[in-house]
Scaffold this motif. Structure first.
Motif, mmCIF file in Angstrom:
data_model
loop_
_atom_site.group_PDB
_atom_site.id
_atom_site.type_symbol
_atom_site.label_atom_id
_atom_site.label_comp_id
_atom_site.label_asym_id
_atom_site.label_seq_id
_atom_site.Cartn_x
_atom_site.Cartn_y
_atom_site.Cartn_z
ATOM 1 N N GLU A 168 1.164 -1.176 0.119
ATOM 2 C CA GLU A 168 0.083 0.123 -0.377
ATOM 3 C C GLU A 168 0.719 1.207 0.257
ATOM 4 N N GLU A 169 1.899 1.184 0.045
ATOM 5 C CA GLU A 169 2.999 2.842 0.582
ATOM 6 C C GLU A 169 3.274 2.654 -0.843
ATOM 7 N N SER A 170 3.966 4.055 -1.105
ATOM 8 C CA SER A 170 3.997 4.860 -2.343
ATOM 9 C C SER A 170 4.748 4.363 -2.728
ATOM 10 N N SER A 171 5.921 3.694 -2.983
ATOM 11 C CA SER A 171 6.903 3.064 -2.725
ATOM 12 C C SER A 171 7.353 1.836 -2.189
ATOM 13 N N VAL A 206 9.897 0.404 0.750
ATOM 14 C CA VAL A 206 9.448 0.099 2.387
ATOM 15 C C VAL A 206 8.836 -1.721 2.030
ATOM 16 N N PHE A 207 7.790 -1.561 1.048
ATOM 17 C CA PHE A 207 7.059 -3.067 1.214
ATOM 18 C C PHE A 207 8.748 -4.524 1.329
ATOM 19 N N VAL A 208 9.494 -4.012 0.078
ATOM 20 C CA VAL A 208 10.837 -4.707 -0.318
ATOM 21 C C VAL A 208 11.593 -4.763 1.232
ATOM 22 N N LEU A 209 11.750 -3.847 2.361
ATOM 23 C CA LEU A 209 12.826 -3.929 3.258
ATOM 24 C C LEU A 209 11.376 -3.975 4.529
ATOM 25 N N VAL A 210 10.653 -3.838 4.600
ATOM 26 C CA VAL A 210 9.541 -4.347 5.960
ATOM 27 C C VAL A 210 9.179 -6.267 5.492
ATOM 28 N N THR A 211 8.726 -6.253 4.061
ATOM 29 C CA THR A 211 7.868 -7.441 4.369
ATOM 30 C C THR A 211 8.517 -9.016 3.995
ATOM 31 N N LEU A 212 9.660 -8.150 2.664
ATOM 32 C CA LEU A 212 10.748 -9.142 1.790
ATOM 33 C C LEU A 212 12.394 -9.223 3.252
ATOM 34 N N ILE A 213 12.810 -8.127 3.510
ATOM 35 C CA ILE A 213 13.741 -7.994 4.560
ATOM 36 C C ILE A 213 14.185 -8.943 5.632
ATOM 37 N N LEU A 214 13.180 -7.598 5.934
ATOM 38 C CA LEU A 214 12.952 -8.042 7.607
ATOM 39 C C LEU A 214 11.927 -9.617 7.693
ATOM 40 N N LEU A 271 3.808 -13.538 13.802
ATOM 41 C CA LEU A 271 5.117 -12.398 12.421
ATOM 42 C C LEU A 271 4.485 -11.731 11.604
ATOM 43 N N ALA A 272 3.050 -12.136 11.255
ATOM 44 C CA ALA A 272 2.621 -11.638 10.495
ATOM 45 C C ALA A 272 2.029 -10.064 10.977
ATOM 46 N N ALA A 273 1.812 -10.390 11.884
ATOM 47 C CA ALA A 273 1.092 -9.405 12.446
ATOM 48 C C ALA A 273 1.709 -8.226 13.405
ATOM 49 N N ALA A 274 3.436 -8.835 13.076
ATOM 50 C CA ALA A 274 4.089 -8.150 13.735
ATOM 51 C C ALA A 274 4.899 -7.035 12.542
ATOM 52 N N ILE A 275 4.961 -7.668 11.452
ATOM 53 C CA ILE A 275 5.609 -7.538 10.361
ATOM 54 C C ILE A 275 4.218 -5.943 9.919
ATOM 55 N N ARG A 276 2.380 -6.223 10.090
ATOM 56 C CA ARG A 276 1.571 -5.767 9.820
ATOM 57 C C ARG A 276 2.251 -4.317 11.179
ATOM 58 N N PHE A 277 2.455 -4.310 12.131
ATOM 59 C CA PHE A 277 2.239 -3.343 12.713
ATOM 60 C C PHE A 277 3.803 -2.444 12.520
ATOM 61 N N ILE A 278 4.670 -3.109 11.658
ATOM 62 C CA ILE A 278 6.182 -2.285 11.473
ATOM 63 C C ILE A 278 5.740 -1.503 10.431
ATOM 64 N N HIS A 279 5.028 -2.366 9.295
ATOM 65 C CA HIS A 279 4.258 -0.905 8.513
ATOM 66 C C HIS A 279 3.214 0.194 8.957
ATOM 67 N N TYR A 280 2.949 -0.277 10.038
ATOM 68 C CA TYR A 280 1.920 0.936 10.430
ATOM 69 C C TYR A 280 3.139 1.890 11.337
ATOM 70 N N ILE A 281 4.682 1.443 12.032
ATOM 71 C CA ILE A 281 4.584 2.848 11.996
ATOM 72 C C ILE A 281 4.594 4.088 11.602
ATOM 73 N N PRO A 282 4.987 5.912 12.403
ATOM 74 C CA PRO A 282 5.274 6.286 11.710
ATOM 75 C C PRO A 282 5.723 6.236 10.346
ATOM 76 N N PRO A 283 6.997 6.385 10.375
ATOM 77 C CA PRO A 283 8.482 6.380 9.297
ATOM 78 C C PRO A 283 8.219 5.874 7.995
ATOM 79 N N PHE A 284 6.665 4.629 8.250
ATOM 80 C CA PHE A 284 6.195 3.917 7.070
ATOM 81 C C PHE A 284 4.250 3.943 6.731
#
Length: 115
Positions: A7-10, A13-21, A50-63
């Motif tokens: 959903e991000e504009s870039s 962010v998806f690659v960094l948070v979901t794929l890498i982390l 773990l998917a819920a935690a990744i979703r939370f990382i997508h939610y925090i202010p930088p993203f």
């Protein structure tokens, strides 16, 4: 792909948070389950929180993503399930070939067969 997988504009962010982390954490979870001789089912069930935690990382202010989105949660979950399965199978293959070298030999990084 924006709007379907992320959903991000870039895409970054998806690659960094979901794929890498997330992918790294899922791979290591699958690896840990294989090393302790647990089944794949344990690794896959572990991906739900773990998917819920990744979703939370997508939610925090930088993203600034959406926290409660079933669609993107399921996308993250599917990606994590794939990584966990691959990590589990890669490790289990190495275990079987190393510990039962008189019975099995590696046929690919993810499979083994009888000698």
């Amino acid at each position: 792909m924006q709007g379907i997988l992320y959903e991000e504009s870039s895409l970054f962010v998806f690659v960094l948070v979901t794929l890498i982390l997330g992918g790294w954490a899922a791979w290591m979870t699958g690896r840990a389950c294989a090393l302790t001789w647990h089944g794949l089912k344990v690794a896959l069930i572990s991906m739900v929180p773990l998917a819920a935690a990744i979703r939370f990382i997508h939610y925090i202010p930088p993203f600034n993503g959406t926290l409660l989105s079933l669609h993107y949660y399921l996308v993250d979950l599917v990606v994590l399930l794939i990584f966990a399965s691959l990590g589990f199978q890669f490790t289990r293959t190495n275990q079987m070939v190393r510990q039962y070298s008189w019975l099995y030999k590696k046929s690919s990084p993810f499979t083994w067969h009888k000698k």
